[in-house]
Design a protein around this motif. Structure first.
Motif, PDB file in Angstrom:
ATOM      1  N   SER A 160      13.582  -1.121  -8.385  1.00 56.73           N
ATOM      2  CA  SER A 160      14.596  -1.397  -7.368  1.00 56.73           C
ATOM      3  C   SER A 160      15.904  -0.672  -7.676  1.00 56.73           C
ATOM      4  N   THR A 161      16.242  -0.528  -8.952  1.00 49.56           N
ATOM      5  CA  THR A 161      17.451   0.227  -9.311  1.00 49.56           C
ATOM      6  C   THR A 161      17.296   1.694  -8.936  1.00 49.56           C
ATOM      7  N   ALA A 162      16.094   2.239  -9.130  1.00 49.57           N
ATOM      8  CA  ALA A 162      15.833   3.625  -8.712  1.00 49.57           C
ATOM      9  C   ALA A 162      16.011   3.776  -7.203  1.00 49.57           C
ATOM     10  N   LEU A 163      15.520   2.813  -6.440  1.00 48.00           N
ATOM     11  CA  LEU A 163      15.706   2.861  -4.987  1.00 48.00           C
ATOM     12  C   LEU A 163      17.178   2.739  -4.616  1.00 48.00           C
ATOM     13  N   CYS A 164      17.898   1.900  -5.343  1.00 46.99           N
ATOM     14  CA  CYS A 164      19.337   1.764  -5.089  1.00 46.99           C
ATOM     15  C   CYS A 164      20.063   3.089  -5.311  1.00 46.99           C
ATOM     16  N   LEU A 165      19.671   3.827  -6.348  1.00 47.91           N
ATOM     17  CA  LEU A 165      20.290   5.121  -6.615  1.00 47.91           C
ATOM     18  C   LEU A 165      19.941   6.133  -5.527  1.00 47.91           C
ATOM     19  N   VAL A 166      18.677   6.150  -5.122  1.00 50.44           N
ATOM     20  CA  VAL A 166      18.233   7.117  -4.108  1.00 50.44           C
ATOM     21  C   VAL A 166      18.967   6.912  -2.790  1.00 50.44           C
ATOM     22  N   PHE A 167      19.122   5.659  -2.383  1.00 53.34           N
ATOM     23  CA  PHE A 167      19.746   5.372  -1.093  1.00 53.34           C
ATOM     24  C   PHE A 167      21.235   5.060  -1.212  1.00 53.34           C
ATOM     25  N   GLY A 168      21.636   4.428  -2.321  1.00 49.03           N
ATOM     26  CA  GLY A 168      23.007   3.957  -2.441  1.00 49.03           C
ATOM     27  C   GLY A 168      24.032   5.054  -2.632  1.00 49.03           C
ATOM     28  N   VAL A 169      23.673   6.109  -3.384  1.00 52.87           N
ATOM     29  CA  VAL A 169      24.632   7.200  -3.605  1.00 52.87           C
ATOM     30  C   VAL A 169      24.996   7.894  -2.287  1.00 52.87           C
ATOM     31  N   PHE A 191      17.311  -5.125  -1.736  1.00 55.21           N
ATOM     32  CA  PHE A 191      18.140  -5.644  -0.654  1.00 55.21           C
ATOM     33  C   PHE A 191      19.395  -6.327  -1.194  1.00 55.21           C
ATOM     34  N   VAL A 192      19.239  -7.115  -2.259  1.00 59.27           N
ATOM     35  CA  VAL A 192      20.388  -7.861  -2.778  1.00 59.27           C
ATOM     36  C   VAL A 192      21.216  -7.046  -3.770  1.00 59.27           C
ATOM     37  N   ALA A 193      20.612  -6.023  -4.403  1.00 60.37           N
ATOM     38  CA  ALA A 193      21.316  -5.258  -5.440  1.00 60.37           C
ATOM     39  C   ALA A 193      22.023  -4.027  -4.891  1.00 60.37           C
ATOM     40  N   LEU A 194      21.538  -3.477  -3.783  1.00 58.09           N
ATOM     41  CA  LEU A 194      22.092  -2.239  -3.240  1.00 58.09           C
ATOM     42  C   LEU A 194      23.600  -2.302  -2.986  1.00 58.09           C
ATOM     43  N   PRO A 195      24.132  -3.396  -2.424  1.00 57.39           N
ATOM     44  CA  PRO A 195      25.580  -3.431  -2.181  1.00 57.39           C
ATOM     45  C   PRO A 195      26.431  -3.279  -3.437  1.00 57.39           C
ATOM     46  N   PHE A 196      25.939  -3.737  -4.588  1.00 58.56           N
ATOM     47  CA  PHE A 196      26.705  -3.613  -5.829  1.00 58.56           C
ATOM     48  C   PHE A 196      26.920  -2.140  -6.182  1.00 58.56           C
ATOM     49  N   LEU A 197      25.875  -1.347  -6.034  1.00 58.25           N
ATOM     50  CA  LEU A 197      25.990   0.089  -6.321  1.00 58.25           C
ATOM     51  C   LEU A 197      26.866   0.783  -5.291  1.00 58.25           C
ATOM     52  N   VAL A 198      26.661   0.476  -4.022  1.00 57.62           N
ATOM     53  CA  VAL A 198      27.431   1.123  -2.957  1.00 57.62           C
ATOM     54  C   VAL A 198      28.915   0.803  -3.103  1.00 57.62           C
ATOM     55  N   LEU A 199      29.235  -0.455  -3.358  1.00 55.19           N
ATOM     56  CA  LEU A 199      30.634  -0.869  -3.487  1.00 55.19           C
ATOM     57  C   LEU A 199      31.306  -0.177  -4.669  1.00 55.19           C
ATOM     58  N   THR A 200      30.605  -0.086  -5.792  1.00 55.65           N
ATOM     59  CA  THR A 200      31.154   0.559  -6.982  1.00 55.65           C
ATOM     60  C   THR A 200      31.415   2.040  -6.744  1.00 55.65           C
ATOM     61  N   LEU A 201      30.445   2.739  -6.156  1.00 51.23           N
ATOM     62  CA  LEU A 201      30.586   4.177  -5.944  1.00 51.23           C
ATOM     63  C   LEU A 201      31.587   4.504  -4.850  1.00 51.23           C
ATOM     64  N   GLU A 202      31.619   3.714  -3.805  1.00 52.68           N
ATOM     65  CA  GLU A 202      32.592   3.974  -2.745  1.00 52.68           C
ATOM     66  C   GLU A 202      34.013   3.834  -3.276  1.00 52.68           C
TER      67      GLU A 202
END
Length: 277
Positions: A59-68, A138-149
């Motif tokens: 799921s972290t890999a998916l977060c990186l692929v889509f979240g960045v 679904f629940v972890a993606l916002p953490f990555l997006v918020l940090t990078l934004e």
């Protein structure tokens, strides 16, 4: 040399630290340490821990692929609908996890919006290991997006604009300038996403169920053991905390800017831009 902090800040800070540390200490105090290894080494516990680590990594890999890319669009985009889109992306941060699980079920379930078509093609997602990964994402993606934004907005676009004036194309700017500058935030965001995925419970239970060896992650195992064997539940809770702490400590020790891209001074900027063609 940093400026001294007002002394009155120490009072709420100490209370805040105590609010976090004391419950963790109480949990450790409640462990039956003489049986700790026995309690955490059962077959069900090992399977749950291994499944949690595998699915959290996926799921972290998916977060990186889509979240960045998502963070880049939210930080650099100029569209009128971005505030609404940002609110929707960050919504899982405030939604009860069980609501997220129901939403996923109505999307990928047997009779869901997409699940009905996937089921017809022989692809079943709900109540599978894939469902666990999707729930965690679904629940972890916002953490990555918020940090990078936040990191993109703080860094600004000055260096990217300089690279563009030197003739660098968008792809070169992205790979040679933007991503190196984002490295510390990228690691921090990935760690937050992994930790959130590792501890996910509500959405996983609702969307993936609790099948041993298939969808029963460590948080679900802890919940089940809470009634059957409270000592095992406490011991497994400590294991989950230890794993999370080790991952966070290891990642943050390695979080530092890449040489030549430090934002502390302008000396490193020419080195990052020097090879731009």
């Amino acid at each position: 040399m940093s400026a001294a902090l007002p002394r009155w800040l120490m009072v709420p800070a100490v209370v805040g630290f105590a609010l976090v540390v004391l419950p963790l200490g109480a949990l450790a105090w409640g462990v039956e340490w003489s049986r700790f290894v026995e309690l955490v080494s059962t077959e069900a516990s090992r399977e749950a821990l291994w499944l949690s680590l595998r699915t959290a990594t996926a799921s972290t890999a998916l977060c990186l692929v889509f979240g960045v890319p998502m963070a880049a669009v939210l930080a650099r985009g100029r569209w009128g609908g971005l505030p609404v889109l940002r609110a929707l992306v960050l919504l899982p941060l405030v939604l009860p996890p069980v609501v997220g699980g129901i939403a996923l079920l109505y999307t990928f379930g047997r009779r869901g919006l997409l699940g009905e078509h996937l089921e017809a093609a022989g692809i079943q997602i709900a109540f599978s290991t894939t469902a666990v990964v999707l729930a965690q994402t679904f629940v972890a993606l916002p953490f990555l997006v918020l940090t990078l934004e936040g990191a993109l907005r703080t860094a600004g676009s000055r260096y990217e604009q300089i690279a563009a004036t030197l003739g660098a194309g968008p792809n070169t700017v992205w790979w040679r300038i933007t991503l190196p500058l984002l490295r510390p935030a990228l690691i921090s965001g990935a760690v937050l996403a992994f930790a959130r995925a590792l501890g996910e419970f509500g959405a996983t239970l609702t969307f993936a169920g609790s099948l041993q060896g298939r969808t029963r992650t460590l948080p679900l195992e802890i919940y089940l053991q809470r009634e059957a064997d409270p000592d095992a539940a406490v011991a497994l809770s400590v294991v989950l905390i230890i794993v999370a702490v080790l991952i966070v400590l290891l990642a943050y020790r390695r979080t530092s800017p890449i040489p030549g891209t430090q934002l502390r001074s302008g000396a490193g900027v020419p080195r990052a831009l020097g090879g731009v063609k």
